[in-house]
Design an enzyme around this catalytic site. Sequence first.
Site, PDB file in Angstrom:
ATOM      1  N   ASP A  92      -0.080  -9.084  -5.904  1.00 37.33           N
ATOM      2  CA  ASP A  92      -1.503  -9.379  -5.779  1.00 37.33           C
ATOM      3  C   ASP A  92      -1.651 -10.876  -5.510  1.00 37.33           C
ATOM      4  OD1 ASP A  92      -1.007 -10.610  -8.185  1.00 37.33           O
ATOM      5  OD2 ASP A  92      -2.340  -9.346  -9.362  1.00 37.33           O
ATOM      6  N   SER A  93      -2.874 -11.320  -5.289  1.00 37.17           N
ATOM      7  CA  SER A  93      -3.069 -12.706  -4.864  1.00 37.17           C
ATOM      8  C   SER A  93      -3.120 -13.676  -6.031  1.00 37.17           C
ATOM      9  CB  SER A  93      -4.380 -12.820  -4.095  1.00 37.17           C
ATOM     10  OG  SER A  93      -5.473 -12.634  -4.984  1.00 37.17           O
ATOM     11  N   GLY A  94      -3.219 -13.160  -7.247  1.00 29.27           N
ATOM     12  CA  GLY A  94      -3.415 -14.012  -8.407  1.00 29.27           C
ATOM     13  C   GLY A  94      -4.880 -14.166  -8.764  1.00 29.27           C
ATOM     14  N   GLY A  95      -5.748 -13.858  -7.816  1.00 31.90           N
ATOM     15  CA  GLY A  95      -7.177 -14.058  -8.040  1.00 31.90           C
ATOM     16  C   GLY A  95      -7.709 -13.279  -9.233  1.00 31.90           C
ATOM     17  N   PHE A  96      -7.360 -12.012  -9.296  1.00 29.09           N
ATOM     18  CA  PHE A  96      -7.922 -11.168 -10.354  1.00 29.09           C
ATOM     19  C   PHE A  96      -7.573 -11.707 -11.741  1.00 29.09           C
ATOM     20  CE2 PHE A  96      -7.857  -7.507 -13.234  1.00 29.09           C
ATOM     21  CZ  PHE A  96      -9.144  -7.038 -13.050  1.00 29.09           C
ATOM     22  N   ASP A 146      -8.791 -13.544  -3.064  1.00 28.09           N
ATOM     23  CA  ASP A 146     -10.197 -13.125  -3.070  1.00 28.09           C
ATOM     24  C   ASP A 146     -10.821 -13.375  -4.427  1.00 28.09           C
ATOM     25  OD1 ASP A 146      -8.807 -11.170  -4.514  1.00 28.09           O
ATOM     26  OD2 ASP A 146     -10.224  -9.601  -3.981  1.00 28.09           O
ATOM     27  N   GLN A 201     -14.598  -6.613  -0.354  1.00 30.11           N
ATOM     28  CA  GLN A 201     -15.406  -6.780  -1.569  1.00 30.11           C
ATOM     29  C   GLN A 201     -16.852  -6.433  -1.227  1.00 30.11           C
ATOM     30  OE1 GLN A 201     -14.504  -7.316  -4.674  1.00 30.11           O
ATOM     31  NE2 GLN A 201     -12.359  -7.986  -4.529  1.00 30.11           N
ATOM     32  N   ASP A 278      -2.809   1.597  -7.362  1.00 33.43           N
ATOM     33  CA  ASP A 278      -2.021   1.065  -8.476  1.00 33.43           C
ATOM     34  C   ASP A 278      -2.906   1.063  -9.701  1.00 33.43           C
ATOM     35  OD1 ASP A 278      -3.626  -1.398  -7.543  1.00 33.43           O
ATOM     36  OD2 ASP A 278      -2.787  -2.021  -9.452  1.00 33.43           O
ATOM     37  N   CYS A 316       6.166  19.570 -17.768  1.00 36.26           N
ATOM     38  CA  CYS A 316       6.734  18.377 -17.139  1.00 36.26           C
ATOM     39  C   CYS A 316       8.258  18.425 -17.279  1.00 36.26           C
ATOM     40  CB  CYS A 316       6.180  17.123 -17.825  1.00 36.26           C
ATOM     41  SG  CYS A 316       6.852  15.575 -17.204  1.00 36.26           S
ATOM     42  N   CYS A 318      10.229  15.722 -16.718  1.00 36.00           N
ATOM     43  CA  CYS A 318      10.737  14.350 -16.717  1.00 36.00           C
ATOM     44  C   CYS A 318      11.838  14.207 -17.763  1.00 36.00           C
ATOM     45  CB  CYS A 318       9.604  13.341 -16.962  1.00 36.00           C
ATOM     46  SG  CYS A 318       9.169  13.077 -18.691  1.00 36.00           S
ATOM     47  N   CYS A 321      10.512  14.671 -21.361  1.00 33.34           N
ATOM     48  CA  CYS A 321      10.096  16.025 -21.751  1.00 33.34           C
ATOM     49  C   CYS A 321      11.273  16.997 -21.797  1.00 33.34           C
ATOM     50  CB  CYS A 321       9.012  16.525 -20.795  1.00 33.34           C
ATOM     51  SG  CYS A 321       7.456  15.629 -20.989  1.00 33.34           S
ATOM     52  N   HIS A 347       7.204   9.030 -19.503  1.00 32.63           N
ATOM     53  CA  HIS A 347       6.495  10.294 -19.261  1.00 32.63           C
ATOM     54  C   HIS A 347       5.211  10.055 -18.458  1.00 32.63           C
ATOM     55  CE1 HIS A 347       4.310  13.952 -19.421  1.00 32.63           C
ATOM     56  NE2 HIS A 347       3.304  13.259 -19.904  1.00 32.63           N
TER      57      HIS A 347
HETATM   58 ZN   LIG Z   1       7.271  14.290 -19.102  1.00 29.77          ZN
END
Ligand SMILES: [Zn+2]
Length: 372
Positions: A92-96, A146, A201, A278, A316, A318, A321, A347
């Site tokens: 990211d740009s760092g702005g947030f 931004d 924006q 994300d 699941c 994974c 699980c 998980h």
């Molecule tokens: Zn799982």
Amino acid sequence: MALAFNPLHVTPEGGRRGQLQLPHQTVETPVFMPVGTAGTVKAVPQDTLEALGAQIILGNTYHLYLRPGHEPIQRMGGLHRFISWPRAMLTDSGGFQVFSLSELRKVTDEGVRFRSHLDGSSHFFTPEHSMDVQIALGADIAMAFDECTEYPADRPRAEESLRLTMAWARRSLTHFRANQDRVPWASDFPGSSQSLFGIVQGGMYRDLRRESAERLLEMDFDGYAIGGLSVGEPRDLTLEMIAEVLPLLPRDKPRYVMGVGYPDEIEQYARMGVDMMDCVLPTRAARHGLLFTSEGRITIKNRQFAEDQNPPDPNCDCLVCRRYSRAYLRHLMQAGEALSGTLNSIHNLAFYLGIMRRVRQSLEPACAPAQV
Ligand SMILES: [Zn+2]
């Protein structure tokens, strides 16, 4: 060449099953990107992320700039090599973070002066500086600097914020194009380069969102993000802003909605034509003991799970699980064991990545009947 995006199949609803070719990875889209704030997806080792099928992860420019610093990372070959992550990355740009974490920030047309949340030291970020830091880190994709318009913001405030973001987008792009060949891995990937995305924006005003998108398209970025969402607004407003902007964006460039969302949201937006998303939610919630499952959310520390020998999510497969019970995960959380955050995070990430895998399958064209 920067990235190449191929929409392999587009549904009547606008959902896109695509491939995003980046220097370190060809990413199957739509894709969910785990957030690796300070060079780590919190509590989850890189080899586990690979086993889970994570194709691209985020790094946060603000955190990495403050600690350990972009210059040492550049000297060590860039962020991929430093954290030993061979697949794609986005910064990211760092702005947030400057706007949400730092103290005593002062915004001018030139940039933002702020104090570090770590030690109070004073720093000045401009669009040019954000580009220099992101080029030094060397993610496959960098983001324009931004200002994330807060919610609620009245119309004059949203207009002023948009004016600033558009001016900074232009400066980001100009500086990036002039310096992008300095990326640390340039000689490892001859002919390919880092990409830069512009960020739409405009607060919760549809016409400002349209104006923002149109002006960014004139600048010609490698991809387009929709930012300033999931900042406290009602969900139907988030949806309205995404629906307003998506049709304006070019077919042959990736579309990224930043910082969303809950499992049903990421599925809904992917079906509308969002290629990349994300969110810190799966890992942050995991550390607080909140698990997303096919049967809804569960709070693992609840007493009802004390002797529950079922897997966290019976549907699941994974690696958590397949091996551990709810009772054990509850015990780890109750005892404050470090493994708790790791297993819960694995998980939840598997659950998010699994949603996107199924969405990708469902966006593919139905098989033609076999020839007899
Ligand atoms: Zn799982």
